[in-house]
Design a protein around this motif. Structure first.
Motif, short mmCIF file in Angstrom:
data_model
loop_
_atom_site.label_atom_id
_atom_site.label_comp_id
_atom_site.label_asym_id
_atom_site.label_seq_id
_atom_site.Cartn_x
_atom_site.Cartn_y
_atom_site.Cartn_z
N ILE A 119 0.64 -1.37 0.03
CA ILE A 119 -0.20 0.09 -0.03
C ILE A 119 1.01 1.23 -0.03
CG2 ILE A 119 -1.56 1.23 1.39
CD1 ILE A 119 -2.70 -1.33 2.26
N GLY A 120 0.47 2.28 -0.87
CA GLY A 120 1.31 3.33 -0.96
C GLY A 120 2.25 3.34 -2.14
N ALA A 121 2.36 2.34 -2.74
CA ALA A 121 3.25 2.22 -3.92
C ALA A 121 3.00 3.24 -4.97
CB ALA A 121 3.35 0.97 -4.42
N ALA A 122 3.93 3.29 -5.78
CA ALA A 122 3.85 4.31 -7.21
C ALA A 122 2.96 3.30 -8.38
CB ALA A 122 4.96 4.91 -7.79
N LEU A 123 3.06 2.09 -8.33
CA LEU A 123 2.41 1.10 -9.25
C LEU A 123 2.48 -0.21 -8.91
CD1 LEU A 123 1.99 0.71 -12.31
CD2 LEU A 123 4.14 0.55 -12.73
N TRP A 124 1.18 -0.83 -9.31
CA TRP A 124 1.17 -2.27 -8.67
C TRP A 124 1.02 -2.84 -10.43
CZ3 TRP A 124 -3.40 -2.18 -5.03
CH2 TRP A 124 -3.26 -1.53 -3.93
N LEU A 125 1.73 -3.96 -10.38
CA LEU A 125 1.70 -4.75 -11.56
C LEU A 125 1.67 -6.18 -11.12
CD1 LEU A 125 5.11 -3.66 -13.42
CD2 LEU A 125 2.59 -3.03 -14.02
N GLU A 126 0.22 -6.88 -11.47
CA GLU A 126 -0.08 -8.15 -11.32
C GLU A 126 0.68 -9.26 -12.33
OE1 GLU A 126 -3.64 -10.25 -9.36
OE2 GLU A 126 -4.05 -10.37 -11.57
N CYS A 127 1.31 -10.30 -11.78
CA CYS A 127 2.15 -10.94 -12.93
C CYS A 127 2.33 -12.14 -12.59
CB CYS A 127 3.76 -10.30 -12.94
SG CYS A 127 3.91 -8.46 -13.20
N ARG A 128 2.69 -12.86 -13.75
CA ARG A 128 2.85 -14.57 -13.52
C ARG A 128 4.23 -14.67 -14.14
NH1 ARG A 128 1.51 -16.56 -18.62
NH2 ARG A 128 -0.13 -15.07 -19.67
N ILE A 129 5.04 -15.71 -13.66
CA ILE A 129 6.23 -16.07 -14.04
C ILE A 129 6.14 -16.88 -15.45
CG2 ILE A 129 8.41 -17.49 -13.88
CD1 ILE A 129 7.53 -17.08 -10.57
N VAL A 130 6.90 -16.33 -16.60
CA VAL A 130 6.72 -17.17 -17.84
C VAL A 130 8.25 -17.77 -18.14
CG1 VAL A 130 4.84 -15.69 -18.77
CG2 VAL A 130 7.36 -15.08 -19.40
N GLU A 131 8.99 -17.30 -17.57
CA GLU A 131 10.39 -17.84 -17.80
C GLU A 131 11.38 -17.55 -16.75
OE1 GLU A 131 13.57 -18.81 -21.50
OE2 GLU A 131 11.91 -17.46 -21.67
N GLU A 132 12.32 -18.53 -16.36
CA GLU A 132 13.26 -18.06 -15.47
C GLU A 132 14.73 -18.49 -16.20
OE1 GLU A 132 12.81 -18.85 -11.24
OE2 GLU A 132 11.24 -20.04 -12.07
N ILE A 133 15.61 -17.64 -16.39
CA ILE A 133 16.80 -17.56 -17.25
C ILE A 133 18.17 -17.46 -16.19
CG2 ILE A 133 18.12 -16.77 -19.02
CD1 ILE A 133 15.10 -15.48 -19.83
N PRO A 134 19.04 -18.67 -16.07
CA PRO A 134 20.10 -18.45 -15.20
C PRO A 134 21.02 -17.23 -15.88
CG PRO A 134 19.89 -20.68 -15.78
CD PRO A 134 18.53 -19.94 -16.64
N ALA A 135 21.59 -16.44 -15.17
CA ALA A 135 22.56 -15.55 -15.57
C ALA A 135 23.75 -15.48 -14.63
CB ALA A 135 21.73 -14.19 -16.11
N GLY A 136 24.74 -16.02 -14.53
CA GLY A 136 25.81 -15.83 -13.58
C GLY A 136 25.46 -16.30 -12.35
N ASP A 137 25.42 -15.34 -11.17
CA ASP A 137 25.19 -15.85 -9.84
C ASP A 137 23.86 -15.19 -9.77
OD1 ASP A 137 25.21 -12.96 -9.91
OD2 ASP A 137 26.89 -13.21 -8.21
N HIS A 138 22.85 -15.01 -10.68
CA HIS A 138 21.37 -14.43 -10.65
C HIS A 138 20.50 -15.36 -11.47
CE1 HIS A 138 22.89 -11.40 -7.99
NE2 HIS A 138 21.68 -10.86 -7.75
N THR A 139 19.16 -15.30 -11.23
CA THR A 139 18.30 -15.80 -12.32
C THR A 139 17.65 -14.45 -12.64
OG1 THR A 139 18.12 -17.94 -11.23
CG2 THR A 139 16.26 -17.24 -12.33
N ILE A 140 17.27 -14.54 -13.94
CA ILE A 140 16.33 -13.32 -14.46
C ILE A 140 14.83 -14.14 -14.57
CG2 ILE A 140 15.89 -11.97 -16.39
CD1 ILE A 140 18.86 -12.47 -17.24
N ALA A 141 14.11 -13.55 -13.80
CA ALA A 141 12.84 -14.07 -13.73
C ALA A 141 11.91 -13.04 -14.76
CB ALA A 141 12.16 -13.80 -12.28
N LEU A 142 11.44 -13.63 -15.95
CA LEU A 142 10.63 -12.82 -16.77
C LEU A 142 9.31 -13.00 -16.43
CD1 LEU A 142 10.93 -11.43 -19.48
CD2 LEU A 142 10.78 -13.60 -20.54
N LEU A 143 8.64 -11.96 -16.29
CA LEU A 143 7.08 -11.98 -15.82
C LEU A 143 6.07 -11.25 -16.81
CD1 LEU A 143 8.00 -10.23 -12.09
CD2 LEU A 143 7.91 -12.91 -12.88
N GLU A 144 5.06 -11.86 -17.09
CA GLU A 144 4.05 -11.19 -17.91
C GLU A 144 3.07 -10.53 -17.05
OE1 GLU A 144 1.03 -11.92 -21.61
OE2 GLU A 144 2.36 -13.71 -20.96
#
Length: 164
Positions: free
Chosen positions: A113-138
Motif C-alpha cells: 500500500i502506498g506504492a507508485a504502481l502495482w503490476l500483477e504478474c505471472r512467471i513465464v520464464e526463468e533464465i540463469p545468468a551468472g550468480d542470479h536468475t532473471i525472472a521474466l514476468l508477464e
C-alpha cells in the motif's frame, strides 16, 4: 582509470553498479496463505507486446524458491517514502511484513500500500545468468497510483526525485 577484470571484486562491482540510479520494487505473493516477498532494484520493462517485465534474483536467495510458488506475483514500484519497506523486505527476518502495509488480491498477488504502481504478474520464464536468475514476468493487470513519486536507489541510499 579502468579496473581490470581480475580486480573486479564484489565490492568494486557493487560500488560501480551503485553509480546507476534505479527504482525499487517489492515482488510479493501469497504462499500457503502467508505473504512472502523480496525487494528488487533490478526491475526493468522488457516488452510492450506481450507486456513483459523482469527482475533478477540471487541464486543465494532463500525466499525466491518459496515465492515462485505463488500463483501470481504482485510487483509494487515503491514510493519515495518507502525505503524502510525495501529494507524490511530485504532483511533476513522471519516476518518481513510486520511493518509493511499490504493487501492481497486473488489469486494470490500481494501489493504494498502506498506504492507508485502495482503490476500483477505471472512467471513465464526463468533464465540463469551468472550468480542470479532473471525472472521474466508477464503483466496481467496493472494499477498506477498517480501522484506517488517513486523511490530511487543510488549509491546504497534511498533518494527522492528532485521536484522541478
Amino acid at each position: 582509470m579502468f579496473v581490470d577484470n581480475g580486480d573486479l571484486t564484489t565490492d568494486v562491482l557493487r560500488g560501480a553498479y551503485g553509480r546507476f540510479p534505479s527504482g525499487v520494487t517489492a515482488v510479493c505473493g501469497l504462499v500457503a496463505g502467508r505473504p512472502t516477498g523480496i525487494a528488487a532494484s533490478s526491475f526493468t520493462s522488457v516488452s510492450l507486446r506481450p507486456p513483459l517485465v523482469s527482475v533478477c534474483v540471487a541464486h543465494t536467495s532463500t525466499t525466491w524458491p518459496v515465492l515462485r510458488q505463488a500463483p501470481r506475483l504482485g510487483v509494487s514500484v515503491l514510493g519515495e517514502d518507502q525505503g524502510p519497506v525495501a529494507r524490511a523486505l530485504a532483511a533476513r527476518s522471519p516476518d518481513r511484513f510486520a511493518s509493511v502495509d499490504w493487501v492481497a488480491e486473488p489469486p494470490g498477488s500481494v501489493f504494498v500500500i502506498g506504492a507508485a504502481l502495482w503490476l500483477e504478474c505471472r512467471i513465464v520464464e526463468e533464465i540463469p545468468a551468472g550468480d542470479h536468475t532473471i525472472a521474466l514476468l508477464e503483466v496481467d493487470r496493472l494499477s498506477p497510483h498517480a501522484g506517488v513519486p517513486p523511490v530511487v536507489f543510488h549509491a546504497s541510499t534511498f533518494r527522492s526525485l528532485a521536484k522541478g
